[in-house]
Motif scaffolding. Structure first.
Motif, PDB file in Angstrom:
ATOM      1  N   GLN A  43       2.347  -8.880   2.496  1.00 54.71           N
ATOM      2  CA  GLN A  43       1.278  -8.969   1.151  1.00 54.71           C
ATOM      3  C   GLN A  43       1.460  -8.094   0.084  1.00 54.71           C
ATOM      4  O   GLN A  43       1.469  -8.298  -0.940  1.00 54.71           O
ATOM      5  CB  GLN A  43       0.064  -9.730   1.676  1.00 54.71           C
ATOM      6  CG  GLN A  43      -0.051 -10.954   2.448  1.00 54.71           C
ATOM      7  CD  GLN A  43      -1.206 -11.410   2.944  1.00 54.71           C
ATOM      8  OE1 GLN A  43      -2.394 -10.926   2.392  1.00 54.71           O
ATOM      9  NE2 GLN A  43      -1.222 -12.312   4.093  1.00 54.71           N
ATOM     10  N   ALA A  44       1.152  -6.866   0.599  1.00 53.12           N
ATOM     11  CA  ALA A  44       1.289  -5.738  -0.344  1.00 53.12           C
ATOM     12  C   ALA A  44       2.766  -5.661  -0.827  1.00 53.12           C
ATOM     13  O   ALA A  44       2.642  -5.515  -2.315  1.00 53.12           O
ATOM     14  CB  ALA A  44       0.941  -4.498   0.571  1.00 53.12           C
ATOM     15  N   ILE A  45       3.661  -5.846  -0.482  1.00 52.63           N
ATOM     16  CA  ILE A  45       5.385  -5.593  -1.017  1.00 52.63           C
ATOM     17  C   ILE A  45       5.235  -6.930  -2.153  1.00 52.63           C
ATOM     18  O   ILE A  45       5.797  -6.730  -3.085  1.00 52.63           O
ATOM     19  CB  ILE A  45       6.121  -5.609  -0.154  1.00 52.63           C
ATOM     20  CG1 ILE A  45       6.123  -4.191   0.404  1.00 52.63           C
ATOM     21  CG2 ILE A  45       7.606  -5.941  -0.586  1.00 52.63           C
ATOM     22  CD1 ILE A  45       6.901  -4.152   1.941  1.00 52.63           C
ATOM     23  N   ALA A  46       4.697  -8.086  -1.580  1.00 52.01           N
ATOM     24  CA  ALA A  46       4.838  -9.031  -2.561  1.00 52.01           C
ATOM     25  C   ALA A  46       4.346  -9.090  -3.817  1.00 52.01           C
ATOM     26  O   ALA A  46       4.953  -9.458  -4.971  1.00 52.01           O
ATOM     27  CB  ALA A  46       4.278 -10.538  -1.729  1.00 52.01           C
ATOM     28  N   ALA A  47       2.912  -8.526  -3.660  1.00 53.47           N
ATOM     29  CA  ALA A  47       2.351  -8.144  -4.897  1.00 53.47           C
ATOM     30  C   ALA A  47       3.126  -7.148  -5.643  1.00 53.47           C
ATOM     31  O   ALA A  47       3.000  -7.342  -6.805  1.00 53.47           O
ATOM     32  CB  ALA A  47       0.908  -7.755  -4.505  1.00 53.47           C
ATOM     33  N   SER A  48       3.251  -6.068  -5.058  1.00 54.18           N
ATOM     34  CA  SER A  48       3.977  -4.946  -5.468  1.00 54.18           C
ATOM     35  C   SER A  48       5.059  -5.422  -6.375  1.00 54.18           C
ATOM     36  O   SER A  48       5.469  -4.985  -7.702  1.00 54.18           O
ATOM     37  CB  SER A  48       4.419  -3.607  -4.683  1.00 54.18           C
ATOM     38  OG  SER A  48       4.995  -2.714  -5.635  1.00 54.18           O
ATOM     39  N   LYS A  49       5.944  -6.187  -6.150  1.00 55.90           N
ATOM     40  CA  LYS A  49       7.300  -6.489  -6.632  1.00 55.90           C
ATOM     41  C   LYS A  49       6.859  -7.795  -7.685  1.00 55.90           C
ATOM     42  O   LYS A  49       7.904  -7.805  -8.666  1.00 55.90           O
ATOM     43  CB  LYS A  49       8.011  -7.635  -5.720  1.00 55.90           C
ATOM     44  CG  LYS A  49       8.838  -6.677  -4.646  1.00 55.90           C
ATOM     45  CD  LYS A  49       9.837  -7.602  -3.605  1.00 55.90           C
ATOM     46  CE  LYS A  49      10.478  -6.746  -2.850  1.00 55.90           C
ATOM     47  NZ  LYS A  49      11.573  -7.512  -2.254  1.00 55.90           N
TER      48      LYS A  49
END
Length: 306
Positions: A45-51
């Motif tokens: 979820q962190a990577i999805a948001a960062s992207k």
């Protein structure tokens, strides 16, 4: 100053076995393929948001091992801030054994370091870097005591709280009055309400979950799309069909993308639609971190659909 996202949750290495069918009881068989890839609901979820372009901090625990190093490097690669991740020596990095049978999967998780959380470190990160209306996003793959303490901390600092109640734990129910946005899938909603979901009564179920305390509720239903509700409105968002390679992490991609786009100021309907696209596109590739689309890929998909 742009809002920041703090993701407190699990970080794992996914051990992925691909096969045409699952072995029967007592049977040994060869897998068609095997991969080790970074994952965990929190990290996904962190990577999805960062992207999507949101400044994202990852909070949680990794083991002092090669798996922990791999997860940390993957987070850094996708611009997630890892400064406050705790590296524990007594437990290994969490692992998830994913058995992929054709286009479905079964997942067995060993939490490892995820069940050892240093709340002082979590508190320091939020106090040192957080601001009013920043967002705290959590899942339930870490100890419930940590989740409770983090919700209280976030509310004291006037942050927005988002909880993905997965995997479901009944201990979350008395904490829902501290949750601004609750996100569940069909299975988690049924566990929360202790009965089967009937689709032609979906509005009643959503209202009942809303009455438990959260200000907003999202229920994701896979191919059946998703529903959003608050005290004033209910929104249905369709799903998108794509060639499916791996469904692992699609729900996490949806959540991270939705939260990020809300933080960026997009309207509810657009944030939900982008999240639906993000979840679908994640299924087109094997693994999760690399598979999650960025902002540009989602916009390009939307243009092709017009």
């Amino acid at each position: 100053m742009m809002k920041q996202l703090f993701v407190l949750g699990s970080m794992n290495i996914d051990l992925i076995y691909k096969m045409k069918r699952l072995a029967k009881v007592g049977e040994s068989m060869f897998a068609d393929d095997f991969l080790t890839l970074p994952g965990g609901k929190g990290a996904n979820q962190a990577i999805a948001a960062s992207k999507q372009g949101i400044q994202t901090w990852m909070l949680g625990s990794l083991g002092q091992d090669e798996f922990g190093f791999s997860v940390s490097e993957s987070l850094k690669k996708f611009s997630v801030k890892t400064h406050y991740i705790d590296k524990v020596s007594d437990f290994p990095t969490g692992t998830a054994c994913i058995l992929m049978e054709e286009f479905d999967n079964r997942i067995l998780v060993y939490p490892g370091a995820n069940h050892v959380q240093d709340f002082n470190k979590i508190q320091k990160c939020i106090i040192d870097n957080g601001h009013i209306n920043d967002v705290l996003l959590m899942q339930l793959e870490i100890p419930m005591k940590t989740i409770k303490d983090a919700l209280e901390l976030a509310k004291a600092h006037k942050m927005i709280t988002v909880v993905n109640a997965a995997p479901f734990d009944s201990q979350i129910k008395p904490l829902l009055n501290m949750v601004d946005i609750l996100i569940v899938n069909e299975t988690e909603a049924e566990a929360l309400l202790d009965r089967k979901i009937i689709f032609d009564q979906i509005k009643e179920y959503l209202e009942e979950i809303l009455d438990l305390g959260p200000s907003e509720v999202i229920m994701t239903l896979g191919k059946q799309g998703s529903y959003y509700i608050n005290k004033d409105t209910m929104i249905f968002t369709k799903s998108y069909e794509v060639p499916v390679i791996d469904t692992t992490g699609a729900g996490d991609a949806y959540i991270g993308c939705f939260v990020a786009n809300r933080m960026l100021g997009y309207k509810l309907e657009e944030s939900l639609d982008k999240a639906s696209i993000c979840g679908a596109l994640t299924c087109k590739k094997l693994g999760v971190h690399k598979a999650i689309p960025d902002k540009k890929e989602i916009e390009e998909f939307k243009r092709r659909m017009i």
